[in-house]
Design a protein around this motif. Structure first.
Motif, PDB file in Angstrom:
ATOM      1  N   PHE A  63      52.689  33.146  41.561  1.00 53.10           N
ATOM      2  CA  PHE A  63      51.284  34.186  41.976  1.00 53.10           C
ATOM      3  C   PHE A  63      51.884  35.257  43.185  1.00 53.10           C
ATOM      4  O   PHE A  63      51.242  36.259  43.136  1.00 53.10           O
ATOM      5  CB  PHE A  63      50.242  33.165  42.642  1.00 53.10           C
ATOM      6  N   PHE A  94      52.770  36.613  37.236  1.00 53.10           N
ATOM      7  CA  PHE A  94      51.995  36.833  36.016  1.00 53.10           C
ATOM      8  C   PHE A  94      51.839  38.463  35.563  1.00 53.10           C
ATOM      9  O   PHE A  94      52.160  38.793  34.695  1.00 53.10           O
ATOM     10  CB  PHE A  94      50.284  36.339  36.230  1.00 53.10           C
ATOM     11  N   HIS A  95      51.734  39.407  36.869  1.00 45.94           N
ATOM     12  CA  HIS A  95      51.376  40.628  36.754  1.00 45.94           C
ATOM     13  C   HIS A  95      52.747  41.356  36.394  1.00 45.94           C
ATOM     14  O   HIS A  95      52.985  42.226  35.414  1.00 45.94           O
ATOM     15  CB  HIS A  95      50.848  41.367  37.834  1.00 45.94           C
ATOM     16  N   ASP A 202      44.531  44.485  36.872  1.00 41.24           N
ATOM     17  CA  ASP A 202      43.888  43.459  35.907  1.00 41.24           C
ATOM     18  C   ASP A 202      44.163  43.735  34.524  1.00 41.24           C
ATOM     19  O   ASP A 202      44.341  42.934  33.683  1.00 41.24           O
ATOM     20  CB  ASP A 202      42.455  43.525  36.419  1.00 41.24           C
ATOM     21  N   LEU A 205      47.062  42.093  32.500  1.00 42.90           N
ATOM     22  CA  LEU A 205      46.894  41.056  31.709  1.00 42.90           C
ATOM     23  C   LEU A 205      45.941  41.145  30.536  1.00 42.90           C
ATOM     24  O   LEU A 205      46.133  40.673  29.680  1.00 42.90           O
ATOM     25  CB  LEU A 205      46.254  40.107  33.004  1.00 42.90           C
ATOM     26  N   VAL A 237      44.927  29.640  39.070  1.00 46.05           N
ATOM     27  CA  VAL A 237      44.791  30.471  37.934  1.00 46.05           C
ATOM     28  C   VAL A 237      43.557  30.904  37.706  1.00 46.05           C
ATOM     29  O   VAL A 237      42.593  30.130  37.808  1.00 46.05           O
ATOM     30  CB  VAL A 237      45.461  29.560  36.689  1.00 46.05           C
ATOM     31  N   GLN A 241      44.306  35.120  33.789  1.00 42.86           N
ATOM     32  CA  GLN A 241      45.591  34.430  33.555  1.00 42.86           C
ATOM     33  C   GLN A 241      45.736  33.476  32.706  1.00 42.86           C
ATOM     34  O   GLN A 241      46.874  33.431  31.923  1.00 42.86           O
ATOM     35  CB  GLN A 241      45.899  34.030  35.114  1.00 42.86           C
TER      36      GLN A 241
END
Length: 705
Positions: A63, A94-95, A202, A205, A237, A241
């Motif tokens: 993260f 994730f990004h 955002d 994702l 999460v 995600q």
């Protein structure tokens, strides 16, 4: 570099079980300090070593960029991380992973349409807010942006927002239907008439998930490239995600997740521990391993942490881990109650000075609080003690936008020769700061509340200064605040860390001071209003704070904000059952000596500092001074009285009794030593320092000299 096959040699039995689990779904429930990063990197190394997967077929996500960097470093040390052009295990947020994939997929899915990544939502939120007839102050725009982020993280669109936000009990900066209007206008403004796109983080994702879901060929290509997935901090999460992770996996189950539901502290941002809690339901054949050996903290800190989370309620509490400390025994955690925040800060800084003198590096000490506005009194106390510090997870008090704006307004008022002083000063200051966000009542919205709290703290600081100088003018206030702002910023020095509890997640220090532990702060007031689950998240946040400490842990609270203020606060409900008690009278033990002997000060016959005792004892220790120290104390008081009479002001405004007692005991030989005494700030050092050092130099020696 760890050699092939050596990566399992130094693992404990539970870590080994997780590292060597067969390829497929694995859930590692890892408590604080149990070596989860070591475990998952060794698991990846083992899978590669056994030929079950190639390094470049593994995607590990977490993260924060810091956590991803730490994972990459460990993977490189194991010889399987990517280095330059050499392929290896990918460890990213994730990004970052989504951004990399989106750049590759975009031309195939959207052709020549152009896209640009937004650095900030605010330039688009601003016009959307004006369209919805909402204020466009920076803090309002930030709160609106936060609501948009929560909605998108939760897979909630503009048309669903109002109902979802109301159901979730969100702390909104405006009525839910108006926030929904802003959300809709924001999304519409990101697509140009020419079909070009502005994407926020955002969207990285959302778009990547959509491309993998809509294009079977593209999804097949991706899944042939990555076959094994690892997710760290799985309790944090969000639905968006999890949607991306599901698109990555397809029908496969080659997934290792690591987390601890009892460290879920980001539900306000959309995090859902349900994905971790339901992992075994989704994958019935999953192997579940619990890591409970705590290598970070002493058994004393671990025991307290276990008791904190042992009182938890709710579904997450059912998975709590009973940690077992692996380090040698250390000092017991210490608890203390103070009359007010300045006294709490002064005691913490005095304790920090002792730790530093005993060899604990300043960079291994942290002061943790619930909200950033609480930092000001500690910044001031550390500055006066000449102890360097750094603020994490927020600007230092005088560096915050609203405080810098306030200082400009105060300075302008002072230069305009507006004759305001004494009792009128606070009223004038309140009027001056109203346009900046100092409303009569606390506003809604997290950013607006933070701004309001900072401005309120500034007014209370002015009230404190006014108590010591009843004729304080706007010009003098401006000069004092400017001086404090300059003194409070050692920009290149590493020192004590000041941090909110949220910003401290994932970090650790030798010594931790958990301060401001009152109901209304921990748990925070809006969580108390929101109900039991919000309070339980606050308990988990407190647990995270406790588990940041390796060896020394101090927990404290103050009954009032300002010196001499009404003591209307109560200690945090989370402290119930945690405080040790006197073996004779069952009263709570406070301070090092009482904890060491197991007997409170009253039962031991010693009259020591106690803010729960008499009015006389609440501010200063009353241990009798040595005769020579008592004589010096009397000399200092006589000098103080003469100085106060000369200035026609109360004696305590020169120096408080407790400051004179400390001077008499420590006997500073020069200005540098005097500056280390609590209550001797830069202004007083310049004004009175030479006189005090001279009095000390001419005083009779103690028996030990």
């Amino acid at each position: 570099m760890v050699g092939v096959g050596d990566h399992l040699a130094d693992l404990d039995p539970e870590q080994l079980a997780a590292a060597t689990a067969p390829r497929g779904p694995v859930c590692v429930l890892a408590g604080a300090g149990t070596g989860k990063t070591r475990t998952i990197t060794r698991r990846i190394a083992h899978l590669v070593d056994q030929g079950q997967v190639n390094p470049d077929q593994v995607l590990a996500v977490t993260f924060t960029a810091r956590a991803a960097g730490e994972m990459r470093s460990r993977l490189r040390a194991l010889g399987i991380g990517s280095t330059g052009s050499a392929a290896g295990v990918q460890a990213q947020t994730f990004h970052a992973a989504a951004l990399r994939q989106l750049r590759y997929f975009w031309p195939r899915c959207l052709g020549d349409a152009r896209w640009e990544l937004l650095d900030s939502k605010l330039p688009i939120v601003g016009p959307a807010a004006r369209k919805a007839q909402l204020p466009t102050a920076t803090e309002t725009l930030r709160d609106l942006a936060s609501e948009i982020e929560w909605a998108k993280a939760s897979l909630i669109g503009p048309s669903e927002y109002a109902a979802a936000a109301t159901k979730a009990g969100r702390d909104l900066p405006a009525p839910a239907d108006q926030v929904a209007q802003v959300f809709a206008a924001y999304e519409a403004a990101k697509v140009s008439p020419d079909g070009d796109y502005l994407l926020d983080f955002d969207d990285l994702l959302l778009f990547t998930t959509q491309m993998l879901s809509d294009d079977a060929g593209l999804a097949e290509e991706f899944r042939a490239r990555y076959r094994c997935f690892v997710v760290d901090e799985y309790q944090d999460v969000t639905p968006v995600q999890q949607g991306l992770l599901d698109a990555w996996l397809g029908e496969r189950d080659d997934l290792t997740v690591v987390g601890d539901a009892n460290q879920t502290i980001y539900t306000f941002a959309g995090a859902r521990p349900d994905y971790l809690l339901n992992f075994s339901r989704r994958f019935p054949e999953a192997q579940v391993v619990r890591l409970v050996r705590d290598y970070r903290s002493t058994p004393e800190v671990v025991d307290l942490a276990n008791r904190v989370i042992g009182a938890a309620r709710g579904r997450a509490a059912g998975t709590r881990l009973e940690l077992v400390g692996q380090r040698p025994s250390g000092p017991a955690p210490r608890f203390a109650e103070y009359a007010d925040e300045p006294a709490e800060a002064a005691a913490a800084v005095a304790d920090i000075r002792r730790l530093i003198d005993d060899g604990v590096p300043a960079s291994e000490i942290a002061i943790l609080y619930r909200v950033n506005a609480q930092s000001q009194v500690y910044e001031q106390a550390l500055t006066e003690a000449q102890i360097p510090y750094q603020v994490r997870g927020g600007d230092a008090f005088f560096a915050r936008t609203e405080i810098r704006q306030a200082l400009r307004e105060i300075t302008a008022a002072a230069r305009a020769d507006r004759v305001v002083a004494g009792g009128d000063l606070v009223d004038a200051l309140t009027v001056l700061l109203f346009p900046l966000g100092l409303t009569p009542d606390e506003p809604s919205g997290a950013e607006a509340k933070s701004r309001w709290a900072s401005l309120t703290a500034l007014v209370e600081l002015a009230e404190e200064l006014l108590a010591h100088n009843p004729t304080l003018s706007m010009r003098e206030l401006a000069a004092e605040l400017t001086s404090r702002a300059s003194a409070g910023h050692p920009p290149t020095m590493r020192g004590v860390t000041l941090s909110s509890l949220h910003a401290a997640k994932g970090l650790e220090w030798d010594a931790v001071f958990l301060v401001g532990l009152t109901d209304g702060a921990v748990p925070i007031s809006h969580a108390i209003d929101a109900g039991s689950e919000a309070v339980e998240e606050e308990r988990r946040l407190f647990y995270v704070g406790v588990t940041r400490a390796r060896e020394h842990l101090r927990l404290s609270w103050a009954l009032a904000r300002n010196e001499g203020g009404r003591r209307g606060r109560r200690k945090s409900r989370f402290l119930s059952g945690l405080l040790p008690t006197c073996e004779r009278c069952s009263s709570h033990l406070m301070g090092a000596r009482a904890l060491q002997t197991g007997v409170c000060d009253s039962c031991s016959g010693e009259r020591r500092h106690s803010t729960t005792g008499s009015r006389t004892a609440r501010r200063t220790a009353t241990v009798p001074l040595e005769p020579a120290d008592a004589e010096l104390f009397d000399s200092l008081k006589a000098w103080r009285l003469a100085e106060a009479n000369r200035q026609d002001k109360p004696a305590y405004t020169v120096f408080a009794d407790k400051t004179l007692r400390e001077i008499a005991t420590r006997r500073p030989a020069d200005l540098r030593s005097l500056a280390r005494v609590n209550g001797v700030g830069a202004a007083k050092l310049e004004r009175y320092g030479d006189d005090v050092v001279a009095i000390v130099a001419n005083a009779p020696s103690t028996a030990g000299d």
